[in-house]
Write a protein that holds these residues in place. Structure first.
Motif, PDB file in Angstrom:
ATOM      1  N   LYS A   1      49.953  24.408   8.212  1.00 25.34           N
ATOM      2  CA  LYS A   1      49.772  24.767   9.622  1.00 25.34           C
ATOM      3  C   LYS A   1      49.300  23.304  10.518  1.00 25.34           C
ATOM      4  O   LYS A   1      50.063  23.294  11.720  1.00 25.34           O
ATOM      5  CB  LYS A   1      48.502  25.529   9.518  1.00 25.34           C
ATOM      6  CG  LYS A   1      48.336  26.632  10.730  1.00 25.34           C
ATOM      7  CD  LYS A   1      47.250  27.512  10.371  1.00 25.34           C
ATOM      8  CE  LYS A   1      46.832  28.502  11.591  1.00 25.34           C
ATOM      9  NZ  LYS A   1      45.722  29.393  11.253  1.00 25.34           N
TER      10      LYS A   1
ATOM     11  N   PHE B   1      51.916  22.489  13.445  1.00 24.92           N
ATOM     12  CA  PHE B   1      51.356  22.622  15.153  1.00 24.92           C
ATOM     13  C   PHE B   1      51.619  21.148  15.450  1.00 24.92           C
ATOM     14  O   PHE B   1      52.131  21.080  16.459  1.00 24.92           O
ATOM     15  CB  PHE B   1      49.895  22.951  14.781  1.00 24.92           C
ATOM     16  CG  PHE B   1      49.401  24.318  15.320  1.00 24.92           C
ATOM     17  CD1 PHE B   1      49.286  25.266  14.306  1.00 24.92           C
ATOM     18  CD2 PHE B   1      49.345  24.734  16.547  1.00 24.92           C
ATOM     19  CE1 PHE B   1      49.050  26.439  14.439  1.00 24.92           C
ATOM     20  CE2 PHE B   1      49.260  26.288  16.909  1.00 24.92           C
ATOM     21  CZ  PHE B   1      48.880  26.973  15.643  1.00 24.92           C
TER      22      PHE B   1
ATOM     23  N   VAL C   1      42.548  25.747  23.359  1.00 25.11           N
ATOM     24  CA  VAL C   1      42.806  27.208  23.232  1.00 25.11           C
ATOM     25  C   VAL C   1      44.208  27.474  24.193  1.00 25.11           C
ATOM     26  O   VAL C   1      44.146  26.791  25.294  1.00 25.11           O
ATOM     27  CB  VAL C   1      41.665  28.043  23.562  1.00 25.11           C
ATOM     28  CG1 VAL C   1      42.115  29.556  23.781  1.00 25.11           C
ATOM     29  CG2 VAL C   1      40.585  27.712  22.896  1.00 25.11           C
ATOM     30  N   PRO C   2      45.192  28.002  23.739  1.00 21.84           N
ATOM     31  CA  PRO C   2      45.312  28.782  22.335  1.00 21.84           C
ATOM     32  C   PRO C   2      46.101  28.161  21.249  1.00 21.84           C
ATOM     33  O   PRO C   2      46.674  28.790  20.362  1.00 21.84           O
ATOM     34  CB  PRO C   2      46.022  30.037  22.861  1.00 21.84           C
ATOM     35  CG  PRO C   2      46.861  29.473  24.030  1.00 21.84           C
ATOM     36  CD  PRO C   2      46.372  28.469  24.694  1.00 21.84           C
TER      37      PRO C   2
ATOM     38  N   HIS D   1      44.813  25.957  19.115  1.00 26.67           N
ATOM     39  CA  HIS D   1      43.560  25.221  18.306  1.00 26.67           C
ATOM     40  C   HIS D   1      43.422  25.681  17.013  1.00 26.67           C
ATOM     41  O   HIS D   1      42.720  25.256  16.282  1.00 26.67           O
ATOM     42  CB  HIS D   1      42.272  25.577  19.096  1.00 26.67           C
ATOM     43  CG  HIS D   1      41.969  26.922  19.079  1.00 26.67           C
ATOM     44  ND1 HIS D   1      42.676  28.191  19.916  1.00 26.67           N
ATOM     45  CD2 HIS D   1      40.978  27.643  18.394  1.00 26.67           C
ATOM     46  CE1 HIS D   1      41.954  29.058  19.586  1.00 26.67           C
ATOM     47  NE2 HIS D   1      40.975  28.884  18.795  1.00 26.67           N
ATOM     48  N   THR D   2      44.219  26.788  16.435  1.00 27.02           N
ATOM     49  CA  THR D   2      43.703  27.530  15.251  1.00 27.02           C
ATOM     50  C   THR D   2      44.133  26.459  14.024  1.00 27.02           C
ATOM     51  O   THR D   2      43.765  27.135  13.030  1.00 27.02           O
ATOM     52  CB  THR D   2      44.426  28.838  15.174  1.00 27.02           C
ATOM     53  OG1 THR D   2      45.751  28.771  15.213  1.00 27.02           O
ATOM     54  CG2 THR D   2      44.015  29.752  16.353  1.00 27.02           C
TER      55      THR D   2
ATOM     56  N   PRO E   1      40.240  24.846  12.861  1.00 18.85           N
ATOM     57  CA  PRO E   1      39.339  25.290  11.846  1.00 18.85           C
ATOM     58  C   PRO E   1      39.678  25.173  10.233  1.00 18.85           C
ATOM     59  O   PRO E   1      39.065  24.855   9.380  1.00 18.85           O
ATOM     60  CB  PRO E   1      38.978  26.580  12.581  1.00 18.85           C
ATOM     61  CG  PRO E   1      39.309  26.801  13.748  1.00 18.85           C
ATOM     62  CD  PRO E   1      40.530  25.818  13.963  1.00 18.85           C
ATOM     63  N   ASP E   2      41.026  25.625  10.323  1.00 22.29           N
ATOM     64  CA  ASP E   2      41.497  25.853   8.793  1.00 22.29           C
ATOM     65  C   ASP E   2      41.600  24.189   8.506  1.00 22.29           C
ATOM     66  O   ASP E   2      41.337  23.978   7.246  1.00 22.29           O
ATOM     67  CB  ASP E   2      43.212  26.530   9.038  1.00 22.29           C
ATOM     68  CG  ASP E   2      42.708  27.836   9.144  1.00 22.29           C
ATOM     69  OD1 ASP E   2      41.956  28.380   8.418  1.00 22.29           O
ATOM     70  OD2 ASP E   2      43.741  28.656   9.845  1.00 22.29           O
TER      71      ASP E   2
ATOM     72  N   TYR F   1      34.754  24.578  15.522  1.00 26.20           N
ATOM     73  CA  TYR F   1      34.813  25.471  16.834  1.00 26.20           C
ATOM     74  C   TYR F   1      34.138  24.563  17.770  1.00 26.20           C
ATOM     75  O   TYR F   1      34.536  24.513  19.107  1.00 26.20           O
ATOM     76  CB  TYR F   1      34.631  26.788  16.858  1.00 26.20           C
ATOM     77  CG  TYR F   1      35.429  27.847  16.215  1.00 26.20           C
ATOM     78  CD1 TYR F   1      36.576  28.027  17.060  1.00 26.20           C
ATOM     79  CD2 TYR F   1      35.549  28.375  14.964  1.00 26.20           C
ATOM     80  CE1 TYR F   1      37.522  28.737  16.680  1.00 26.20           C
ATOM     81  CE2 TYR F   1      36.593  29.156  14.394  1.00 26.20           C
ATOM     82  CZ  TYR F   1      37.729  29.309  15.387  1.00 26.20           C
ATOM     83  OH  TYR F   1      38.677  30.216  14.883  1.00 26.20           O
TER      84      TYR F   1
END
Lengths: 111, 771, 599
Positions: free
Chosen positions: C184, C188, C286-287, C289-290, C293-294, C365
């Protein structure tokens, strides 16, 4: 009645010899026979050499007689003798190796 | 001038001493704990040193500017000392710095804060002595059913107290709003640490969190106020300041003064400018900094935003909910931070930025103060926890201060701040002494302690009298009498000029009665009557000297703080009068509200107002006292029956007007819900999209793979197969028999010859030519 | 001049060289490998520290001292130092071009500083130590290179160089879902890289050094070869990757980047958008950014420290170094977009943090939220309508840059703190902690300092950046500032709640209670260093502003100059694109009024 012997006649003999030798080469599997065919072709060539060195073909040449063809033939004969010696040696070796004079049996290098 | 120039230095040292103590104890705390009370001595020495230095500084100041009744006419006009000590950052004319702004108010605050802090440090030696060895905390039950045993944290307590002393003094001396904000937050964090001092108690830590977060809500407004002022004036300094390249710029007070009316130009009027430079002949020529976007409307908004911060810190409605919970902290902390000093910081800040506040803002201050003082007083009626009663009383008294400031009584409001600091610290320390003796906060468990702890009882009685405003009308009284009467007089004046806000005065008067009632209820329940819990009563004892001495000292000041020094004009109110500032548009029509007028404070000193108000307040106080006597002193009536009679109202008050429940429904739950929605969106929407995009790409890849194998690879493979087949076919000509090759050579030659002959006549010519 | 380049090259490639040396170590010599890694990072840190230390004797006889004197960084200078270009791929005018200025210097120092701490924190990694250390050092080379490269192509190369080690460090040494997280992260970032590459090529092919006036060419530190070429007359445009030259081209009147390319928008607009998205993925906003955290949850502690402390800063660095100076037009037209993403990140990150159960996820976060301040600060073109007074914008940009440093310290600290607990009890469930204060008091004290730094408590590093950004945002848009200030409350909420759940309380509620041993000396040193840094930068922000502010201010002055010219141009042509243009007449008056007294 008889026309004089022209180079064409010689050439004809040469052709006959050549074809004979060629047929011998193509049809025989015996290594000796193949050698004989080769000798025949060589001799056909010799006859051609001699035929083409005939002065009849070069009337305006001075001097009229040049022995170029003949000399070539002498070379060819010597070479043929040497070749025959080598070839016979191969043939003997071939025979002692495979126990036959049939060239088709010597196919060890064939893929 | 030389004696004055020493003042900032003295105050700087006074300010830095607690910081040094904090750093020292922080670094060596565990070591000091093994040395017994060493940390306490260090911290106390530091704060006592601050007290002495600030007294010296005050002496220098008042030596230079004596407290004459007619100081206006004296030879040198009073100018606050202002300057920067330390620059945090500078961008063009914008300067963010730490510095000093010293006037009589600053000095008075300095002396008061360091004095009360010193007393409370001394008191803490007695109160916190348990922390010197291993502590058994009966309030914390562990998972295996035993109570918690933990090492003592004596040094940690004094470390936080020192940090608080430093922060509070920094807040007082700040010469710009950013510095105020910095120390505002720091006192907040000290409060957080000290409320949560018993970290093992869940209620304490949650109270700490609540205090800090509610304060942050106020600070949210405050930051916006700072931003509004900074972006419109280009500065947060109160007074003129100098940037590092030597240029002088005007401060906020100058800009506020320049705005007298919303219709006025963006640029300050020429008149105000020249007036300023006239009144301050030594002032360097003033350069206006930043874009002059300051308008009246913006000033109102900025004032309201700053007020938000003050409401949070001073526990005013609607941000008052944290203060009662904050009583989870040790009692000296409640006395110092949550009664005398930190919670008064909001009031102090309103007083400090008074020249920036427009009448609209002041009215909001007054209304909020009134609501707060009444609401808190009613809640205090039913509370049974001794500290909670005092906490609500604090909120109520802070409401009085706000009310005083909001109605134009600058001196009155701040005067009450000082007197309140003395008597409320006294009351808290007294309650601490009681709690120390009884081991419980619940008043229904006490009773009859007068015999056991006379010193505590008498000093607390003095405190009760002071807070109730006891005194002989028109002559003299306890400190609270003077300050509360000054506020009520101003409110009375306000209500005569602004009739539609008249309820403010009556509510304040009713609350004065309530104050007297709940304070004497507290005193009677605790000290009078039969002991209600024999076990507790049996163990109760008078507290050690370290605790009673501060009580006595504070009791002395609770009595005399309102008086002037015999034979002179020197009094606390005269001192404040020296620093008095006026709000914008005093005594004139307010632009936005129409017919509201903020009256001038001096008009409330008129004798007829004073007489009237004094008598009314006295009557109210007596009434409250009488009711308390009826219910709790003489017990002619049973309070429980009255509670039954008005059960709905009683429950409403007992549940503190349901504010906690309301906020939980209105804010806490929605925010946690939105938070979980945000987290859900992350997982279920964004991550889902990303993951499924990945899945889609993978399926596409599979499709592509299939196409690859069928079409592309198929074509390539078929081509390869065709070429292979061709090779196979050609291979059969490759016999390895020289005869065959020769045959083909011959056939080829013959055919070439024949073809050549046919097309080019080759050879034929030879044959023909030969023949 | 060359000495500077050599020095910077040594700084950049020393870790890579260290990695090379490590290859010859036997893989079972873990102790030696770890110490060598730490040693190399320490040497790099000392080298970078040399930049900010005062100079030795200038006229020293000793050539070594002379060189050491020459390679210092002169504080207060706004321009580039040690900038020197050597041709690398001549046919495309790609240079090997390194240089440092006040914007990159603090980040370089942060990188080398955090690398030392992360290397020291790497003792907890026990799997394939040799490979880990090699990748770690390569990563450091990539990071330093990104901050020091002044050639766009070289920048891109370093950007990618950094990507691969990171992928493996997460993918091999991570937690249970490491492969998912690594892929991921990689995808990204790669998307961002691709967008960036497109923008790079857009700009490259639109650029022509010959259009620059000659002194601007000299100021761009063009390599000798390109300089000579640019002087020779020719019809063919002379493209360039030189970031300084590109910025000058982007800001000059009739910039070649104003040619419309697609949808009526100019090269500058598109390039800005593409670069912005590329950098925002890294920030992350955002959006997009995910991945964060992972990646954080799975990455080992030191890698989380590096990831949060340094990698995220590259996005912000790219925006201020590349996006705005090169494409001011795009930046001007898209300011609302940048601010919007910034504010959304702030609020959303804070809210999402509040709902987490996993300690590390919460910290991740909080990074999103804090980096939102950076984006907001960078985006807030606080030039008030009609008033080209850039001091608020300076405040915002400086605040954003400061926030990057502050977040580098606080987030690295928070991840380390989480890692310390995880190493002991092997879980991160926030509901299964409590009472750590009683068991590990020193650790708790340091943690609380670090957490309060993140909360933005005055006196700690987080405060300065946040408050400056909010002030600057207010002058750009009041609504933004209101939302931004409300995040302060949310931040206080989740951080205090976390502290309460983890550190306070009566007893520890999770498994492995017996493993809660006090900090080791190594752990104490790391956490204490970060805490001290948080305090020092909090009370003495000038330590950073001293170096940073002149360069940031210069960048902004140039952009403000550009805006003023643009607005006048539009006003002259009667074309109105912004309310400010309506008042440009008034602008001039106010400007002259404002300038007058300061002279």
């Amino acid at each position: 009645m008889f026309s004089p012997i022209t180079p064409a006649h010689y050439l004809f003999v040469g052709i006959v010899l050549f074809v004979t030798g060629m047929i011998c080469l193509l049809t025989k599997r015996n290594i000796i026979a193949i050698l004989i065919g080769v000798e025949l072709i060589l001799n056909a060539a010799n006859i051609n050499f001699i035929a083409f060195s005939s002065p009849v073909l070069f009337p305006k040449r001075v001097p009229p007689l040049v022995l170029d063809g003949q000399i070539f033939v002498l070379f060819v004969m010597i070479l043929a003798a040497a070749e025959a010696a080598v070839a016979l040696a191969i043939a003997l070796h071939f025979y002692s190796r495979f126990g036959t004079v049939d060239v088709d049996q010597g196919d060890e290098l064939k893929g | 001038m030389s004696s004055l120039s020493l003042v900032p230095q003295l105050l700087l040292i006074a300010w830095m001493l607690p910081l040094a103590s904090f750093v020292f104890i922080f670094l060596t705390g565990s070591f000091l704990d093994r040395r017994g009370r060493a940390s306490g001595f260090i911290a106390t020495a530091a704060i006592a040193g601050s007290f002495l230095l600030s007294v010296v500084a005050a002496a220098l100041w008042f030596g230079y500017y004596p407290l004459d009744s007619n100081h206006q006419a004296s030879s040198h006009p009073i100018r606050p000392l202002s300057g920067d000590w330390y620059t945090l950052a500078e961008f063009g004319s914008i300067k963010l710095a730490l510095g000093y702004y010293i006037d009589a108010l600053t000095l008075a605050m300095y002396v008061m804060v360091s004095f009360i802090a010193t007393l409370i440090h001394i008191y803490s030696f007695g109160y916190m002595h348990e922390e010197l060895h291993e502590v058994n905390d009966p309030q914390v039950i562990l998972g295996d059913g035993t109570t918690l045993r933990r090492p003592g944290r004596f040094a940690r307590f004094f470390q936080y107290l020192s940090l608080f002393g430093f922060s509070m003094l920094g807040l007082v001396i700040a010469n710009n709003l950013l510095m105020t904000f910095v120390f505002w937050e720091l006192v907040g964090i000290c409060s957080y640490f000290l409320i949560g001092f018993y970290v093992e108690r869940s209620s304490a830590t949650s109270a700490g969190n609540k205090a800090f977060i509610v304060n942050r809500v106020g600070d949210f407004g405050m930051v916006l106020g700072l931003a509004a002022l900074l972006t419109s004036c280009g500065t947060l300094h109160f007074d003129h300041y100098q940037t590092t390249n030597g240029a002088h710029y005007a401060g906020l007070f100058f800009y506020a003064k320049a705005i007298q009316h919303p219709a006025s130009e963006l640029e300050p009027a020429e008149g105000s400018r020249s007036e300023d430079s006239q009144s301050n002949p030594e002032t360097p020529p003033v350069t206006l900094s930043g874009p002059k976007g300051l308008t009246y409307g913006l000033l109102v908004l900025a004032g309201l935003a700053l007020l938000c911060g003050c409401l949070g810190k001073s526990a005013q409605f609607p941000l008052h909910v944290w203060l009662p919970d904050a009583m989870e902290g040790p009692t000296p902390v409640s006395a110092l931070i949550h009664a005398a000093t930190m919670v008064a910081a909001g009031v102090y800040l309103v007083g400090r930025i008074y020249p920036l506040l427009t009448p609209e803002v002041l009215i909001v201050v007054a209304v909020i103060g009134t609501i707060t003082l009444f609401m808190a007083a009613t809640i205090a009626l039913t509370a049974t926890d001794i500290k909670k009663v005092l906490a609500y009383s604090t909120i109520s008294q802070l409401g009085y201060m706000m009310l005083g400031l909001g109605t134009g009584g600058w001196v009155a409001g701040l005067f009450h701040l000082f007197t309140h600091a003395f008597f409320k610290a006294l009351l808290f320390l007294g309650s601490g002494s009681v709690i120390h003796a009884c081991g419980t906060n619940e008043m229904p468990q006490m009773g009859g302690l007068l015999r056991k702890m006379p010193w505590t009882a008498i000093t607390m009685l003095i405190g009760c009298l002071a807070i109730a405003g006891a005194g002989i009308p028109l002559w003299a009284g306890f400190s609270g009498y003077h300050s509360k009467d000054a506020i009520l007089a101003q409110v009375y004046l306000f209500h005569t000029t602004n009739r539609f806000l008249g309820w403010i005065y009556y509510l304040a008067l009713v609350s004065a009665a309530l104050t007297a009632f709940y304070m004497f209820r507290l005193w009677f329940l605790t000290f009078i009557g039969q002991p209600r819990n024999e076990h507790i009563f049996g163990h109760a004892h008078e507290s050690p000297k370290s605790m009673t001495v501060p009580l006595v000292v504070l009791a002395f000041f609770a009595v005399v703080a309102g008086w002037s020094v015999p034979g002179t004009h020197w009094s606390l109110s005269a001192l404040l009068e020296q620093a008095r500032v006026t709000p914008l548009l005093e005594n004139s029509q307010v632009p936005l509200f129409g017919n509201v007028v903020i009256p001038h404070e001096h008009e409330s000193h008129e004798a007829q107002i004073h007489q009237l108000v004094s008598l009314e307040a006295f009557t109210a106080g007596i009434l409250g006292f009488a009711i308390a006597v009826v219910f709790y002193g003489a017990r002619w009536l049973d309070p429980a029956k009255v509670c039954q009679r008005f059960f709905g109202l009683y429950r409403f008050l007992l549940n503190k007007w349901y504010f906690d429940e309301l906020y939980s429904r209105l804010f806490v739950r929605p925010v946690t819900w939105v938070a979980s929605v945000a987290a859900w969106i992350d997982r279920a929407v964004i991550d889902w999209t990303v993951d499924h995009a990945a899945v889609a790409v993978r399926s596409l890849a599979h499709l592509d793979d299939w196409l690859d194998r069928i079409l592309v690879d198929g074509a390539v493979n078929r081509l390869a197969a065709a070429i292979y087949g061709m090779g196979e076919w050609f291979r059969q000509w490759q016999t390895g028999r020289i005869r065959n090759y020769i045959l083909w050579i011959v056939v080829g030659l013959v055919s070439l010859f024949i073809l050549g002959s046919i097309y080019f006549g080759l050879g034929m010519h030879l044959v023909v030519g030969a023949s | 001049m060359v000495a500077g380049l050599v020095f910077l090259s040594i700084v950049v490639f020393l870790p890579a060289f260290g990695a090379l040396v490590l290859m010859f170590f036997p893989s079972h010599a873990e102790r030696a490998i770890r110490r060598t890694t730490l040693g190399v990072t320490l040497v790099v840190f000392l080298l970078t520290l040399r930049l900010v230390l005062p100079g030795l004797h200038a006229a020293s006889q000793n050539p070594l001292e002379q060189v050491l004197h020459d390679v210092r960084f002169a504080a207060g200078e706004p321009g580039y130092q040690h900038a020197y270009a050597v041709p690398w791929i001549s046919s495309f005018h790609i240079d090997y071009f390194l240089g440092v200025d006040g914007i990159s210097l603090p980040l370089v120092l942060l990188t080398s500083f955090l690398s030392v701490l992360a290397a020291a924190a790497s003792w907890s990694v026990t799997k394939h130590v040799k490979a880990y250390s090699i990748l770690f050092l390569l990563l450091e080379t990539g990071m330093l290179g990104v901050f020091l490269a002044l050639d766009f192509f070289l920048f891109y190369v370093f950007w990618e160089v950094m990507l691969l080690p990171m992928y493996f460090l997460i993918g091999v040494w991570g937690g249970p879902r490491r492969e998912y997280a690594a892929i991921k992260f990689f995808l990204f970032t790669l998307v961002g890289s691709v967008l960036m590459l497109i923008a790079i090529l857009l700009l490259y092919f639109a650029s022509d050094v010959r259009q620059l006036p000659e002194n601007a060419r000299r100021e761009s530190f063009l390599s000798q070869e390109v300089m000579v070429k640019s002087l020779a007359p020719s019809e063919k445009p002379l493209h360039t990757f030189n970031l300084i030259a590109l910025a000058k081209l982007g800001q000059m009147p009739d910039s070649p980047f104003q040619e419309p390319v697609l949808g009526g928008k100019s090269v500058a607009w598109w390039a800005f958008l593409l670069l912005l998205i590329g950098f925002l993925i890294k920030v992350p906003a955002v959006p997009v950014h995910t991945w964060l955290p992972d990646a954080h949850v799975e990455a080992p502690t030191p890698i989380s420290m590096i990831l949060a402390g340094i990698l995220l800063k590259m996005g912000g660095y790219g925006i201020i170094r590349i996006c705005y100076p090169i494409c001011p037009q795009g930046g001007y037209e898209l300011a609302w977009f940048v601010c919007l993403l910034g504010i959304v990140s702030m609020v959303y990150g804070a809210l999402a943090a509040m709902a987490q159960q996993d300690f590390k996820r919460l910290v991740a976060y909080s990074s999103v939220s804090h980096m939102g301040y950076v984006v907001l600060g960078l985006g807030a073109w606080s030039l008030m309508p009609g008033l080209y007074d850039p001091q608020y914008w300076k405040m915002g940009m400086n605040g954003a840059m400061f926030q990057m440093i502050a977040h580098g310290i606080s987030s690295a600290g928070m991840f380390f703190v989480v890692g310390v607990l995880y190493d002991r009890v092997h879980h991160r469930d926030l509901n299964q902690f409590g009472g750590i204060f009683g068991r590990m008091p020193v650790y708790t004290a340091l943690s609380i300092v670090i957490f309060f730094a993140a909360l933005g408590l005055p006196g700690l590093c987080g405060f300065v950046g946040e408050i400056l950004v909010i002030f600057a945002a207010f002058s750009y848009s009041r609504a933004l500032a209101v939302i931004g200030a409300s995040v302060m409350v949310l931040t206080a909420g989740y951080i205090l709640w976390t502290i309460r759940r983890v550190y306070l309380g009566a007893e520890y509620r999770g498994p492995h209670a017996e493993a809660l041993s006090p900090l080791t000396t190594r752990e104490f040193l790391i956490a204490a260093t970060l805490s001290v840094a948080a305090v020092v930068f909090g009370v003495y922000p000038q330590a950073i502003f001293r170096y940073m502010a002149p360069s940031v201010n210069r960048t902004i002055d140039e952009l403000a100059e550009w805006m003023k010219r643009e607005a006048n141009l539009h006003a002259a042509s009667g074309h109105i694109s912004h309310p400010s243009d309506l008042e440009s007449g008034q602008t001039e008056d106010l400007l002259s009024h404002r300038d007058a007294p300061s002279q």
